[in-house]
Design a protein around this motif. Structure first.
Motif, PDB file in Angstrom:
ATOM      1  N   LEU A  40       0.817  -1.212   0.000  1.00  0.00           N
ATOM      2  CA  LEU A  40       0.000   0.000   0.000  1.00  0.00           C
ATOM      3  C   LEU A  40       0.853   1.265   0.000  1.00  0.00           C
ATOM      4  O   LEU A  40       0.343   2.355  -0.298  1.00  0.00           O
ATOM      5  N   LEU A  41       2.131   1.133   0.354  1.00  0.00           N
ATOM      6  CA  LEU A  41       3.023   2.293   0.360  1.00  0.00           C
ATOM      7  C   LEU A  41       3.686   2.512  -0.986  1.00  0.00           C
ATOM      8  O   LEU A  41       4.442   3.477  -1.149  1.00  0.00           O
ATOM      9  N   SER A  42       3.388   1.648  -1.957  1.00  0.00           N
ATOM     10  CA  SER A  42       3.963   1.829  -3.284  1.00  0.00           C
ATOM     11  C   SER A  42       3.332   3.037  -3.962  1.00  0.00           C
ATOM     12  O   SER A  42       2.220   3.478  -3.604  1.00  0.00           O
ATOM     13  N   ARG A  43       3.996   3.575  -4.949  1.00  0.00           N
ATOM     14  CA  ARG A  43       3.524   4.791  -5.631  1.00  0.00           C
ATOM     15  C   ARG A  43       2.152   4.575  -6.274  1.00  0.00           C
ATOM     16  O   ARG A  43       1.266   5.426  -6.190  1.00  0.00           O
TER      17      ARG A  43
ATOM     18  N   TRP B 149      -0.250   2.460  -5.439  1.00  0.00           N
ATOM     19  CA  TRP B 149      -1.344   2.352  -4.478  1.00  0.00           C
ATOM     20  C   TRP B 149      -1.584   3.656  -3.723  1.00  0.00           C
ATOM     21  O   TRP B 149      -2.720   3.958  -3.352  1.00  0.00           O
ATOM     22  N   VAL B 150      -0.560   4.436  -3.516  1.00  0.00           N
ATOM     23  CA  VAL B 150      -0.750   5.754  -2.879  1.00  0.00           C
ATOM     24  C   VAL B 150      -1.605   6.645  -3.774  1.00  0.00           C
ATOM     25  O   VAL B 150      -2.546   7.313  -3.314  1.00  0.00           O
TER      26      VAL B 150
ATOM     27  N   THR C   5      -5.238   5.381  -3.801  1.00  0.00           N
ATOM     28  CA  THR C   5      -5.931   5.709  -2.549  1.00  0.00           C
ATOM     29  C   THR C   5      -6.301   7.186  -2.493  1.00  0.00           C
ATOM     30  O   THR C   5      -7.408   7.544  -2.063  1.00  0.00           O
ATOM     31  N   LEU C   6      -5.409   8.050  -2.939  1.00  0.00           N
ATOM     32  CA  LEU C   6      -5.710   9.487  -2.944  1.00  0.00           C
ATOM     33  C   LEU C   6      -6.860   9.816  -3.881  1.00  0.00           C
ATOM     34  O   LEU C   6      -7.727  10.639  -3.557  1.00  0.00           O
TER      35      LEU C   6
END
Length: 299
Positions: free
Chosen positions: A5-8, A10-11, A14-15
């Protein structure tokens, strides 16, 4: 487990989801407010049409803007038509909402010298839009007109552009303040949309009663937007769980392949070979050669 979830990718996803949720909720409330406005307007039209007729001078006066609550009120006016200052309103549809033509707008001069604009109805545009059309003659002498009271049209409210340079006696908007300059006498604010008497021969065609039963699709659109807003987090969770499942399956497959490769590369188990344990592999010592010294006899 969920470090992906911290990958570019997925970020960003999510945004985007976090932005879409409030936007869709706001769009839903916008449609809901339009629904409420439509319902309120339908109630106003119904109550105004059902109210008893009143003289037009009770609702309006020269230079006065018609209050919204007085829209569609049934009014009466008695006077004589001023056909010399009659004009037609361009780009208006008939009752079928398809045929394009003109509204016939004629001032009705009241007994006190003031006048009120009367929309006598719709006529076909004909083939030549540069000339004043053949308009059915207005009744002569004193007449009593019944109709719905309407507010002056403006570009801001109607969305119709007030085009300049039109042919003589043709206009785009029905506006009493603008027509006062043409008529040369005080005009009551707003205008009457005639409902009676029925014109001879049915021409011009009287403007039909406004629709006040349909509420439109706004409520359905509002519910759709709210459902979309609720679907965003649900879809996000489904995508996260699917991504985790795929990653776990991929990691298990890689571990299995690595284990199989390790097993295939191991050496055989330890122990001496047949050559190191004798020629016959029985554990007995090899026979001495011919050149071997004799073994001395015992005592």
């Amino acid at each position: 487990m969920y470090r992906f979830l911290l990958s570019r990718q997925w970020v960003i996803l999510t945004l985007v989801a976090l932005v879409l949720i409030p936007v869709m909720i706001k769009l839903g409330f916008w449609q809901f407010h339009r629904h409420e406005h439509k319902v309120a307007q339908n109630q106003l039209i119904a109550s105004s049409l059902a109210a008893r007729p009143v003289p037009v001078t009770e609702l309006t006066a020269p230079g006065r803007s018609l209050p919204h609550d007085d829209m569609w009120r049934t009014v009466t006016a008695t006077g004589t038509y001023d056909t010399a200052h009659e004009v037609v309103v361009r780009q208006r549809t008939a009752a079928d909402e398809q045929s394009i033509g003109y509204y016939v707008l004629t001032p009705l001069v009241l007994g006190d010298g003031r006048a009120v604009l009367v929309n006598r109805g719709w006529i076909s545009a004909g083939n030549d839009l540069t000339k004043f059309p053949d308009v059915p003659a207005a009744p002569r002498g004193k007449v009593t007109v019944t109709g719905r009271m309407m507010a002056d049209e403006t570009t801001a409210v109607s969305g119709i552009k007030d085009t300049r340079g039109l042919p003589a006696r043709q206009i785009m908007l029905i506006n009493s303040k603008e027509q006062t300059k043409r008529v040369g006498r005080p005009l009551l604010g707003g205008y009457i949309e005639q409902t009676g008497p029925e014109p001879s021969g049915g021409k011009p065609e009287l403007v039909p009663e406004p629709d006040h039963d349909s509420i439109g699709p706004h409520m359905a659109y509002a519910i759709q937007w709210w459902l979309f807003a609720a679907a965003v987090p649900v879809g996000w969770v489904i995508l996260v769980r699917r991504e985790r499942r795929d990653r776990v399956a991929a990691a298990a497959k890689e571990a299995e392949e690595a284990r199989e490769s390790a097993d295939a590369g191991e050496a055989p188990a330890g122990g001496r070979t047949a050559e190191s344990t004798g020629s016959a592999g029985t554990g007995e010592p090899e026979a001495a050669g011919e050149d071997a010294p004799p073994v001395p006899a015992g005592p």
